[in-house]
Scaffold this motif. Structure first.
Motif, short mmCIF file in Angstrom:
data_model
loop_
_atom_site.label_atom_id
_atom_site.label_comp_id
_atom_site.label_asym_id
_atom_site.label_seq_id
_atom_site.Cartn_x
_atom_site.Cartn_y
_atom_site.Cartn_z
N SER A 1 0.80 -1.23 0.00
CA SER A 1 0.00 0.00 0.00
C SER A 1 0.83 1.28 0.00
O SER A 1 0.30 2.36 -0.20
N ASP A 2 2.14 1.18 0.22
CA ASP A 2 2.98 2.37 0.22
C ASP A 2 3.06 2.95 -1.19
O ASP A 2 2.96 2.22 -2.18
N PRO A 3 3.24 4.26 -1.32
CA PRO A 3 3.35 4.86 -2.66
C PRO A 3 4.61 4.40 -3.38
O PRO A 3 5.69 4.36 -2.79
N TRP A 4 4.45 4.04 -4.65
CA TRP A 4 5.57 3.67 -5.51
C TRP A 4 5.75 4.77 -6.55
O TRP A 4 4.91 5.65 -6.71
N ILE A 5 6.87 4.71 -7.26
CA ILE A 5 7.16 5.77 -8.23
C ILE A 5 6.08 5.77 -9.33
O ILE A 5 5.59 4.73 -9.73
N LYS A 6 5.76 6.96 -9.78
CA LYS A 6 4.66 7.16 -10.72
C LYS A 6 5.21 7.74 -12.02
O LYS A 6 6.32 8.24 -12.06
N PRO A 7 4.39 7.68 -13.07
CA PRO A 7 3.01 7.20 -13.14
C PRO A 7 2.93 5.67 -13.16
O PRO A 7 3.85 5.01 -13.64
N TYR A 8 1.83 5.13 -12.64
CA TYR A 8 1.62 3.69 -12.62
C TYR A 8 1.17 3.22 -14.01
O TYR A 8 0.29 3.85 -14.63
N THR A 9 1.72 2.13 -14.47
CA THR A 9 1.40 1.64 -15.82
C THR A 9 -0.09 1.35 -15.98
O THR A 9 -0.69 1.70 -17.01
N ASP A 10 -0.71 0.72 -14.99
CA ASP A 10 -2.13 0.37 -15.15
C ASP A 10 -3.01 1.61 -15.25
O ASP A 10 -3.97 1.64 -16.02
N ASP A 11 -2.67 2.67 -14.50
CA ASP A 11 -3.44 3.91 -14.60
C ASP A 11 -3.28 4.54 -15.98
O ASP A 11 -4.24 5.06 -16.56
N VAL A 12 -2.06 4.51 -16.50
CA VAL A 12 -1.80 5.07 -17.83
C VAL A 12 -2.61 4.32 -18.89
O VAL A 12 -3.25 4.93 -19.76
N ILE A 13 -2.59 2.99 -18.81
CA ILE A 13 -3.30 2.17 -19.80
C ILE A 13 -4.79 2.47 -19.80
O ILE A 13 -5.41 2.64 -20.87
N LYS A 14 -5.38 2.55 -18.62
CA LYS A 14 -6.83 2.77 -18.53
C LYS A 14 -7.25 4.11 -19.11
O LYS A 14 -8.40 4.27 -19.55
N ALA A 15 -6.34 5.07 -19.13
CA ALA A 15 -6.68 6.40 -19.63
C ALA A 15 -6.46 6.55 -21.13
O ALA A 15 -6.96 7.50 -21.74
N LEU A 16 -5.73 5.64 -21.75
CA LEU A 16 -5.34 5.81 -23.15
C LEU A 16 -6.52 5.85 -24.14
O LEU A 16 -6.57 6.76 -24.99
N PRO A 17 -7.46 4.90 -24.09
CA PRO A 17 -8.54 4.95 -25.08
C PRO A 17 -9.35 6.25 -25.02
O PRO A 17 -9.80 6.74 -26.06
N GLY A 18 -9.48 6.82 -23.83
CA GLY A 18 -10.19 8.10 -23.70
C GLY A 18 -9.47 9.24 -24.37
O GLY A 18 -10.05 10.30 -24.61
#
Length: 353
Positions: A273-290
């Motif tokens: 649960s600790d913060p990891w370096i960003k941006p997170y790949t899964d967040d980037v992927i989910k935003a791409l089609p939009g």
């Protein structure tokens, strides 16, 4: 005093013995079965440079929670990765060991080792100790330096050799992200796919790290902001893993002539649960089609051999994620594996160490 003697050029030193070359990758379970996966996870995650908390809570966390509960799930994924030749990471490691030995010739002795599991660093160094080597070159197979990867290899090697009565010259390769042949190796692979398809976007996904580990590396406490400080690689941030990853992307983007705005650097494989370096790949992927992105060519330039994090995580899981949110075409660029240009890169690293 006759100073002319001092002015004469110094001849090259005589080479008495061979040079040992220890190539070290992260490691892999001996099999995809649960007991072997659990054993691997324990050795890996008990490393104080990987989970950088005190020993007692680390032991409780790994032995009491992570290894028992994660091993069965990880074993299923390793079974997807496993081939007739076993783990791809170890399979390609042995080929590279053989090809590099042939390329370097008989003045060198090349040994493959894994930081965790087999073949072990101890076994490789033990073989070297018996050979009367002049020196040893250690090449961790991590393009970018991180305490949890390259730093851990350094520490393990030094812990072993500190008790030797005779210690030959030891040289470590710190990183090789800037090596032209390393960059060209991935660029060649990328061009192969770019010739067949017009991709909307290019994703460069690197293994993640907890933010606290990046901050620990900034002993001045003034340089690391985990933001635009990574926009260039300089003296004071040259060992920052995040900054090195962004630099790797910049070099690959230049080699591939990718326009600005058509690529993203991001980080995968976070745990806890600790913060990891960003941006997170899964967040980037989910935003791409939009954003109108329907096709992606994905690179994993933190890995030089196909493994769980590339073949399964990026190649399968992220592909499914992309398609679930409306993406149409996802392609993983494989790792360097046993490509000729990767062998050439290693030869250069050895001879200029």
């Amino acid at each position: 005093m006759d100073v002319s003697v001092l002015q004469q050029p110094v001849s090259a030193p005589k080479i008495y013995g061979k040079t040992g070359v220890l190539i070290v990758n992260l490691g892999t379970p001996d099999s995809p079965n649960v007991p072997d996966v659990r054993k691997y996870l324990r050795e890996f995650l008990l490393d104080g440079r990987v989970i950088d908390i005190p020993l007692v809570p680390r032991s409780l966390l790994v032995n009491g929670i992570i290894a028992p509960f994660r091993a069965p799930k990880s074993a299923k994924v390793y079974k997807e990765l496993w081939t007739e030749t076993g783990s791809p990471l170890k399979y390609y490691g042995h080929i590279v060991e053989r090809e590099l030995q042939q390329a370097l010739g008989n003045r060198y002795v090349v040994k493959l080792a894994m930081r965790y599991q087999s073949p072990s660093i101890e076994a490789g160094l033990s073989e070297f100790q018996k050979l009367g080597l002049t020196d040893i070159i250690v090449i961790p197979f991590f393009p970018q330096y991180a305490s949890a990867s390259t730093g851990s290899v350094y520490q393990k090697v030094m812990d072993i050799i500190k008790n030797w009565q005779v210690i030959p010259g030891i040289r470590f390769i710190n990183r090789f992200l800037e090596h032209p042949k390393f960059i060209e190796g991935f660029a060649q692979l990328g061009r192969k796919y770019m010739a067949d398809y017009d991709y909307d976007h290019f994703l460069f996904s690197y293994h993640g790290l907890p933010e606290r580990q990046i901050r620990k590396g900034d002993i001045t406490k003034t340089v690391c902001k985990l933001g635009d400080c990574c926009d260039s690689l300089q003296a004071m941030n040259q060992h920052c893993y995040r900054a090195q990853c962004f630099e790797t992307t910049r070099l690959l983007v230049k080699a591939l002539n990718i326009p600005e705005g058509k690529y993203t650097t991001c980080f995968q494989s976070r745990l806890g649960s600790d913060p990891w370096i960003k941006p997170y790949t899964d967040d980037v992927i989910k935003a791409l089609p939009g954003k109108g992105v329907h096709s992606v060519l994905a690179f994993s330039p933190a890995f030089v051999a196909d493994c769980l994090e590339t073949t399964i995580e990026v190649g399968v899981e992220y592909k499914e994620m992309f398609e679930e949110v409306g993406g149409k075409h996802w392609q993983l660029v494989e790792s360097l594996n046993d490509s000729p240009i990767w062998i050439e890169t290693l030869v250069d690293l050895v001879k200029t160490a």
